[in-house]
Scaffold this active site. Structure first.
Site, mmCIF file in Angstrom:
data_model
loop_
_atom_site.group_PDB
_atom_site.id
_atom_site.type_symbol
_atom_site.label_atom_id
_atom_site.label_comp_id
_atom_site.label_asym_id
_atom_site.label_seq_id
_atom_site.Cartn_x
_atom_site.Cartn_y
_atom_site.Cartn_z
ATOM 1 N N THR A 12 0.819 -1.219 0.000
ATOM 2 C CA THR A 12 0.000 0.000 0.000
ATOM 3 C C THR A 12 0.851 1.267 0.000
ATOM 4 O O THR A 12 0.304 2.379 -0.060
ATOM 5 C CB THR A 12 -0.930 0.035 1.233
ATOM 6 O OG1 THR A 12 -0.109 -0.041 2.414
ATOM 7 C CG2 THR A 12 -1.925 -1.099 1.227
ATOM 8 N N GLY A 14 5.337 2.905 -0.251
ATOM 9 C CA GLY A 14 6.779 2.692 -0.252
ATOM 10 C C GLY A 14 7.314 1.604 -1.166
ATOM 11 O O GLY A 14 6.924 1.489 -2.326
ATOM 12 N N ARG A 36 -4.560 -1.405 4.491
ATOM 13 C CA ARG A 36 -5.407 -0.334 3.941
ATOM 14 C C ARG A 36 -6.035 -0.782 2.623
ATOM 15 O O ARG A 36 -5.453 -0.631 1.550
ATOM 16 C CB ARG A 36 -4.564 0.938 3.776
ATOM 17 C CG ARG A 36 -4.265 1.602 5.121
ATOM 18 C CD ARG A 36 -3.279 2.712 5.010
ATOM 19 N NE ARG A 36 -1.914 2.241 4.802
ATOM 20 C CZ ARG A 36 -0.850 3.047 4.689
ATOM 21 N NH1 ARG A 36 -1.007 4.343 4.752
ATOM 22 N NH2 ARG A 36 0.350 2.527 4.528
ATOM 23 N N ASP A 61 -3.674 -8.155 8.445
ATOM 24 C CA ASP A 61 -2.577 -7.666 9.271
ATOM 25 C C ASP A 61 -1.610 -8.832 9.460
ATOM 26 O O ASP A 61 -2.007 -9.897 9.978
ATOM 27 C CB ASP A 61 -3.160 -7.200 10.626
ATOM 28 C CG ASP A 61 -2.117 -6.508 11.500
ATOM 29 O OD1 ASP A 61 -0.959 -6.953 11.510
ATOM 30 O OD2 ASP A 61 -2.483 -5.541 12.197
ATOM 31 N N VAL A 62 -0.359 -8.648 9.048
ATOM 32 C CA VAL A 62 0.588 -9.773 9.106
ATOM 33 C C VAL A 62 0.852 -10.254 10.536
ATOM 34 O O VAL A 62 1.369 -11.346 10.742
ATOM 35 C CB VAL A 62 1.943 -9.452 8.423
ATOM 36 C CG1 VAL A 62 1.778 -9.212 6.932
ATOM 37 C CG2 VAL A 62 2.656 -8.283 9.093
ATOM 38 N N TYR A 154 14.284 -2.106 16.765
ATOM 39 C CA TYR A 154 14.130 -2.154 15.300
ATOM 40 C C TYR A 154 15.342 -2.863 14.683
ATOM 41 O O TYR A 154 15.178 -3.757 13.837
ATOM 42 C CB TYR A 154 13.970 -0.749 14.721
ATOM 43 C CG TYR A 154 13.863 -0.773 13.202
ATOM 44 C CD1 TYR A 154 12.755 -1.351 12.580
ATOM 45 C CD2 TYR A 154 14.868 -0.250 12.392
ATOM 46 C CE1 TYR A 154 12.659 -1.404 11.189
ATOM 47 C CE2 TYR A 154 14.782 -0.295 11.009
ATOM 48 C CZ TYR A 154 13.673 -0.875 10.408
ATOM 49 O OH TYR A 154 13.579 -0.933 9.035
ATOM 50 N N GLY A 185 19.260 1.193 2.819
ATOM 51 C CA GLY A 185 19.535 2.284 3.761
ATOM 52 C C GLY A 185 18.401 3.290 3.693
ATOM 53 O O GLY A 185 17.265 2.948 3.348
ATOM 54 N N THR A 189 10.079 7.166 2.131
ATOM 55 C CA THR A 189 8.764 6.555 1.904
ATOM 56 C C THR A 189 7.886 7.052 3.061
ATOM 57 O O THR A 189 8.154 8.101 3.623
ATOM 58 C CB THR A 189 8.896 5.017 1.956
ATOM 59 O OG1 THR A 189 9.408 4.678 3.270
ATOM 60 C CG2 THR A 189 9.845 4.471 0.902
HETATM 61 P P1 NDP Z 1 6.160 2.350 4.293
HETATM 62 O O1 NDP Z 1 5.687 2.803 5.632
HETATM 63 O O2 NDP Z 1 6.099 3.308 3.161
HETATM 64 O O3 NDP Z 1 5.408 1.009 3.890
HETATM 65 C C1 NDP Z 1 5.250 -0.048 4.819
HETATM 66 C C2 NDP Z 1 4.281 -1.075 4.285
HETATM 67 O O4 NDP Z 1 4.173 -2.128 5.266
HETATM 68 C C3 NDP Z 1 2.890 -0.518 4.080
HETATM 69 O O5 NDP Z 1 2.365 -1.026 2.876
HETATM 70 C C4 NDP Z 1 2.099 -1.067 5.248
HETATM 71 O O6 NDP Z 1 0.747 -1.328 4.860
HETATM 72 C C5 NDP Z 1 2.813 -2.402 5.513
HETATM 73 N N1 NDP Z 1 2.595 -2.854 6.875
HETATM 74 C C6 NDP Z 1 3.089 -2.304 8.015
HETATM 75 N N2 NDP Z 1 2.613 -2.958 9.083
HETATM 76 C C7 NDP Z 1 1.801 -3.944 8.604
HETATM 77 C C8 NDP Z 1 1.010 -4.941 9.223
HETATM 78 N N3 NDP Z 1 0.954 -5.085 10.551
HETATM 79 N N4 NDP Z 1 0.294 -5.783 8.445
HETATM 80 C C9 NDP Z 1 0.343 -5.645 7.110
HETATM 81 N N5 NDP Z 1 1.073 -4.737 6.460
HETATM 82 C C10 NDP Z 1 1.788 -3.884 7.204
HETATM 83 O O7 NDP Z 1 7.674 1.881 4.535
HETATM 84 P P2 NDP Z 1 8.797 1.314 3.537
HETATM 85 O O8 NDP Z 1 8.246 1.022 2.213
HETATM 86 O O9 NDP Z 1 9.959 2.199 3.637
HETATM 87 O O10 NDP Z 1 9.158 -0.029 4.306
HETATM 88 C C11 NDP Z 1 9.041 -1.310 3.748
HETATM 89 C C12 NDP Z 1 10.024 -2.230 4.438
HETATM 90 O O11 NDP Z 1 11.346 -1.739 4.232
HETATM 91 C C13 NDP Z 1 9.859 -2.334 5.951
HETATM 92 O O12 NDP Z 1 10.091 -3.667 6.318
HETATM 93 C C14 NDP Z 1 10.959 -1.415 6.497
HETATM 94 O O13 NDP Z 1 11.366 -1.804 7.771
HETATM 95 C C15 NDP Z 1 12.033 -1.639 5.461
HETATM 96 N N6 NDP Z 1 13.051 -0.614 5.326
HETATM 97 C C16 NDP Z 1 12.741 0.703 5.090
HETATM 98 C C17 NDP Z 1 13.757 1.630 4.899
HETATM 99 C C18 NDP Z 1 13.495 3.080 4.708
HETATM 100 O O14 NDP Z 1 14.402 3.900 4.972
HETATM 101 N N7 NDP Z 1 12.329 3.482 4.216
HETATM 102 C C19 NDP Z 1 15.165 1.204 4.886
HETATM 103 C C20 NDP Z 1 15.364 -0.194 5.145
HETATM 104 C C21 NDP Z 1 14.346 -1.055 5.321
HETATM 105 P P3 NDP Z 1 -0.559 -0.940 5.731
HETATM 106 O O15 NDP Z 1 -0.201 0.223 6.598
HETATM 107 O O16 NDP Z 1 -1.589 -0.631 4.685
HETATM 108 O O17 NDP Z 1 -0.854 -2.186 6.469
HETATM 109 C C1 8X3 Z 2 15.356 1.808 7.793
HETATM 110 C C2 8X3 Z 2 16.664 2.529 7.770
HETATM 111 O O1 8X3 Z 2 18.384 3.733 9.177
HETATM 112 O O2 8X3 Z 2 16.068 4.231 9.622
HETATM 113 O O3 8X3 Z 2 15.507 0.469 8.033
HETATM 114 O O4 8X3 Z 2 17.030 2.134 10.305
HETATM 115 S S1 8X3 Z 2 17.041 3.173 9.299
#
Ligand code: NDP
Ligand code: 8X3
Length: 252
Positions: A12, A14, A36, A61-62, A154, A185, A189
């Protein structure tokens, strides 16, 4: 249904949404998940119209094992031939010293990033095993590789993703299933908005003074990992903005 199928969790926003776009562009049919529903339906409409692929949205919800087993496990047979699983759904909550951390936030991070990934994988892996084929891409983080101040839980949850990716690779070896961990990194998003619970100033400050990754940058790398010949598997890949050396050092 002819053609390949990818299941992308957290589609949904990122990385997940960008991966859905990229895989659809390449002709994959998609199962997209998240909480969502409205966004999933919009994504379905857009990708179907733009790329002519079939998109199957699943709202759950996962963290809820029963929901994962019922909703995902209840997929029609035709959708169970999943070629690529992108375990992406995840989040960080807050930055606080561990002795002041909020145990509810700890639960949410561990339940989502670790247990959610396990629940989804537990449903999909036997389908891949049966077909003796498949590719699992787990989204870790630079936080899995370098622990930073106030990142404690985290970082631990992403270290667990790193370890689970290694474990999956070993245990799924007899079935020819590829397992890749992609560790991004700093990427702009909704991640920081979620981490700072809607505080837009705090969220945007994370990305000031340098060019962060975009969802598309990460999706391109995930896609690349899935384009290699059957005998080639990228095990572990770290991708950062050029201005970032690791989870701690960023040149602003
Ligand atoms: P966003 O917040 O943009 O997207 C996160 C996604 O995860 C959403 O689609 C959300 O969907 C879903 N999500 C979160 N919690 C749940 C839940 N309980 N059940 C189902 N779906 C869930 O973040 P990013 O795209 O940046 O993050 C994606 C992944 O990348 C994550 O694992 C994050 O830890 C990781 N990451 C992110 C980085 C960054 O800097 N952005 C860097 C490194 C890793 P919804 O809310 O609709 O359920
Ligand atoms: C997301 C990157 O640096 O915020 O995993 O942990 S950081």
């Amino acid at each position: 249904m002819t053609g390949k199928i990818a299941l992308i969790t957290g589609a949904t926003a990122g990385f997940g949404e960008a991966c859905a776009e990229r895989f659809a562009r390449e002709g994959y049919h998609l199962i997209v998940t998240g909480r969502r529903e409205e966004r999933l339906l919009q994504l379905q409409a857009r990708l179907t119209a733009d790329y002519g692929v079939q998109v199957h949205p699943l709202t759950f919800d996962v963290r809820h094992r029963e929901a994962v087993e019922t909703v995902l496990g209840g997929l029609p047979d035709v959708w169970k031939s999943i070629d690529v699983l992108v375990n992406n759904a995840g989040l960080a909550l807050d930055l606080s010293p561990i002795d002041e951390g909020n145990p509810d936030d700890w639960d949410t991070m561990i339940d989502t990033n670790v247990k959610g990934l396990l629940y989804v994988s537990r449903v999909v892996m036997p389908w891949m095993r049966e077909r003796r084929s498949g590719h699992i891409v787990n989204i870790g983080s630079t936080a899995a590789k370098t622990v930073y101040a106030k990142g404690n839980v985290y970082c631990a949850s992403k270290s667990a993703v790193d370890a689970l990716s290694q474990g999956m690779r070993i245990d799924l070896l007899p079935y020819g299933i590829k397992v890749t961990a992609v560790h991004p990194g700093a990427a702009e998003t909704e991640f920081s908005l979620v981490r700072f619970k809607g505080d837009e100033n705090k969220a945007s400050a994370v990305y000031t003074g340098f060019t962060p990754l975009s969802g598309k940058d990460v999706a391109d790398v995930v896609w690349y990992c899935c384009t290699l010949p059957p005998h080639v598997c990228i095990n572990d890949l770290v991708i950062t903005p050029t201005a970032q050396a690791n989870a701690y050092y960023i040149q602003r």
